[in-house]
Design an enzyme around this catalytic site. Structure first.
Site, PDB file in Angstrom:
ATOM      1  CD  GLU A  74      -1.709  -2.364   1.685  1.00 48.46           C
ATOM      2  OE1 GLU A  74      -2.569  -3.268   1.722  1.00 48.46           O
ATOM      3  OE2 GLU A  74      -0.527  -2.528   2.101  1.00 48.46           O
ATOM      4  CG  PHE A 136     -10.052  -9.417  11.554  1.00 49.50           C
ATOM      5  CD1 PHE A 136      -8.807  -9.799  12.037  1.00 49.50           C
ATOM      6  CD2 PHE A 136     -10.282  -9.522  10.186  1.00 49.50           C
ATOM      7  CE1 PHE A 136      -7.820 -10.286  11.191  1.00 49.50           C
ATOM      8  CE2 PHE A 136      -9.319 -10.016   9.330  1.00 49.50           C
ATOM      9  CZ  PHE A 136      -8.072 -10.396   9.830  1.00 49.50           C
ATOM     10  CD  GLN A 137      -7.572  -7.261   7.775  1.00 58.76           C
ATOM     11  OE1 GLN A 137      -8.457  -7.041   6.958  1.00 58.76           O
ATOM     12  NE2 GLN A 137      -6.413  -7.822   7.457  1.00 58.76           N
ATOM     13  CE  LYS A 186     -17.205  -6.799   3.489  1.00 55.64           C
ATOM     14  NZ  LYS A 186     -16.459  -8.005   3.952  1.00 55.64           N
ATOM     15  CG  MET A 502      22.385  12.447   4.295  1.00 52.12           C
ATOM     16  SD  MET A 502      23.572  13.548   3.471  1.00 52.12           S
ATOM     17  CE  MET A 502      22.649  14.016   2.019  1.00 52.12           C
TER      18      MET A 502
END
Length: 608
Positions: A74, A136-137, A186, A502
């Site tokens: 993502e 969940f999630q 959802k 760096m």
């Protein structure tokens, strides 16, 4: 290749316009979402499906207008959307599911927020009854991203989707551009609704000011005419406003020197005689000196960030400030503005040109001869340069310089973050606005490859090179698989010094050479075995892998990469690990203390 590539122009002409479609038909919220994206003109979405967003992927499967690019992470989707936005000027669009899918978008959202990149992120959320239950999630992505988005929405009703999408795209692209998040539950995606596109937007309190105040513009023109040592300080806002042409007209009309920040490289051509360089921690001595010695700074779409100002209380001590920005919150935030101008940079510059011409018609015009003599001395005495190696190893600056020369200014160069980013800003001649894409404000390692993918997909006829470091490259190189599968032939130059370059430079300068955890063992200069071998890695991802290890091979290797246009190409440039970025203003010190090489400071007094 993708299952649903973009339609040809011929097929676009043969299909009915959205205005011809019935706009009040019954559909699911998910179908409404895709219809809304089509209505605002979205042709590409970068994303990864998952449980909560899955209802939206079903109607997306049937869309002939919107191409979905399946990314491998993502974060890559977010950066690809940024690259798309850079190439097109339109909001880039990314999509993710709830929980970890959404939180993986946090970094690109923060990156887009810092660099004012228009982007719309669409995330799925758990069903409304489960919100707040630690389902969940589940993650409160609106709460998480509130400080790093221009605005965000939580949509719980299917009928609210079209209006929210319309508002999101308007907010992302108007005023100061930025990222907008739309989180949709959802059940809202699954519910049935009557599609209704809003005839007008109701956004009380959101009224960006584009047109500057005439009195302030006239005062700025007067100050330019009266100044002895003025500077036009052009920032990323000039690029976002599409105001490069107006900037050039103003500069040539007044004869005032121009500096372009890291985010503005290319908005004023490097080859123009009035361009005195890039200011900042690793800027040109002439550009840093111009700001320090100026008696007037006209800041255009710039925000006086710490990398440009150095120690703020010592920055440009004798300068009065004209500060033009579309975001009123930026004006006087870091440096007090004597003349604040709120407005779009294109509008400001256009009005400034009119005001300056009116002053010149009345005989009011500045004489900057002595000022140019000072700046000319700095440019001639302290030009951009680097140490050539004499041990047969590659100088990274030489690699990037040759890349810019052979590939040319019409290409787009997308840098990661670190030494290679600075060298790409310094040693590639940037002549075209939008030719240099990088993560400036947030400094996001891993930005380059997915952003280059998005830029190449959006502008397929243009050559796109990702200029990356071996550290950055390992954070998002899985998107090479996306490029190979989707048929996006970007090119990647990995400036491989085997280290977090760096960080190693700072360890050399400020930590007595104690190289704690910076050796990545990707280069034989530091390791017996390359871990990983970037050429073999590229081949495993379906790309062409090339390697360059000696100065004699540079041109031929670049030309070989340029000759391959049907698959992505990755070039491992194995470079010397001791090279440093110069000039440099150390952290927390005044710009007056800039060093153009180690322990070598410019002679500021000479030009006086």
């Amino acid at each position: 290749m993708s299952r649903n590539p973009p339609r040809s122009r011929a097929s676009e002409r043969s299909e009915p316009s959205l205005k011809d479609l019935e706009m009040t038909e019954q559909m699911t919220g998910a179908q409404s979402l895709i219809r809304s994206l089509e209505h605002v003109g979205v042709d590409t979405v970068f994303g990864i499906p998952g449980g909560a967003i899955l209802p939206a992927y079903d109607p997306l499967y049937d869309s002939s207008a919107v191409r979905h690019v399946l990314m491998r992470h993502e974060q890559g989707a977010g950066h690809a959307a940024e690259g798309y936005a850079y190439a097109t000027g339109k909001p880039g669009v990314c999509m993710a599911t709830s929980g970890p899918g959404a939180t993986n978008l946090v970094t690109p959202l923060a990156d887009a927020h810092m660099d004012s990149v228009p982007m719309v992120a669409i995330t799925g959320q758990v069903a409304s009854p489960a919100i707040g239950t630690d389902a969940f999630q589940e993650a409160d992505i609106c709460g998480i991203t509130m400080p790093i988005t221009k605005h965000n929405f939580l949509v719980r009703k299917a009928e609210d989707i079209p209006r929210t999408i319309a508002e999101a795209f308007h907010i992302a692209s108007s005023g100061r551009p930025g990222p907008v998040l739309v989180d949709i539950s959802k059940d809202a995606l699954q519910a049935t609704t009557e599609f209704s596109w809003p005839e007008r937007l109701e956004l009380p309190g959101y009224r960006p000011v584009n047109k500057p105040h005439g009195k302030q513009v006239r005062e700025a023109a007067r100050m330019i005419a009266e100044a002895e040592r003025p500077v036009l300080y052009a920032g990323g806002g000039v690029l976002r406003a599409g105001a490069s042409a107006e900037l050039r007209v103003l500069a040539e009309l007044t004869g005032v020197p121009v500096v372009t920040t890291l985010m503005a490289r290319g908005v004023f051509p490097d080859e123009h005689p009035q361009h005195v360089g890039m200011p900042g921690m690793h800027g040109d001595v002439s550009a840093v000196g111009a700001l320090q010695k100026a008696d007037l700074i006209v800041a255009l779409g710039a925000r006086f960030d710490d990398r440009v100002t150095g120690r703020l209380d010592s920055f440009a001590p004798d300068a009065r400030i004209v500060h033009a920005d579309i975001d009123p919150a930026e004006i006087s935030k870091n440096r007090h503005a004597d003349v604040p101008i709120v407005g779009d940079c294109r509008e400001v510059l256009a009005d400034l040109v009119v005001a300056v011409r009116a002053d010149q018609d009345k005989g009011r015009e500045g004489d900057y001869t002595a000022w140019w003599n000072q700046l000319g001395y700095l440019r001639e005495t302290y030009p951009k340069d680097y140490d050539r190696t004499d041990d047969g190893t590659l100088s990274p600056q030489h690699v990037i310089e040759r890349l810019g020369r052979l590939v040319g200014p019409e290409a787009t160069y997308v840098a990661g973050v670190g030494q290679h980013q600075m060298w790409a800003a310094q040693f590639i001649g940037h002549q075209r606005p939008g030719s240099f894409v990088n993560s400036g404000g947030l400094g996001t390692m891993g930005f380059s490859v997915p952003a280059a993918l998005g830029a190449k997909l959006a502008d397929p006829e243009r050559v796109v090179w990702a200029v990356d470091g071996d550290g950055c490259f390992q954070m998002t190189n899985q998107e090479l698989a996306t490029a190979a599968v989707e048929g996006i032939p970007l090119k990647v130059a990995v400036v491989n010094n085997g280290n977090l370059g760096m960080v190693r430079q700072w360890q050399t300068l400020f930590y007595e050479g104690r190289y704690s955890n910076t050796d990545l063992q990707t280069s034989p200069l530091d390791a017996k075995v390359r871990i990983p071998d970037f050429v073999r890695l590229a081949e495993a991802y379906g790309c062409v892998g090339l390697r360059c290890e000696t100065p004699e091979e540079i041109d031929a290797t670049i030309e070989k990469a340029m000759s391959i246009n049907d698959v992505p190409v990755v070039v491992d440039f194995t470079v010397n690990h001791d090279a440093m970025v110069w000039p440099m203003v150390g952290p927390g010190v005044s710009n007056d203390e800039i060093q153009y090489a180690r322990d070598m400071a410019p002679d500021w007094e000479h030009e006086d």
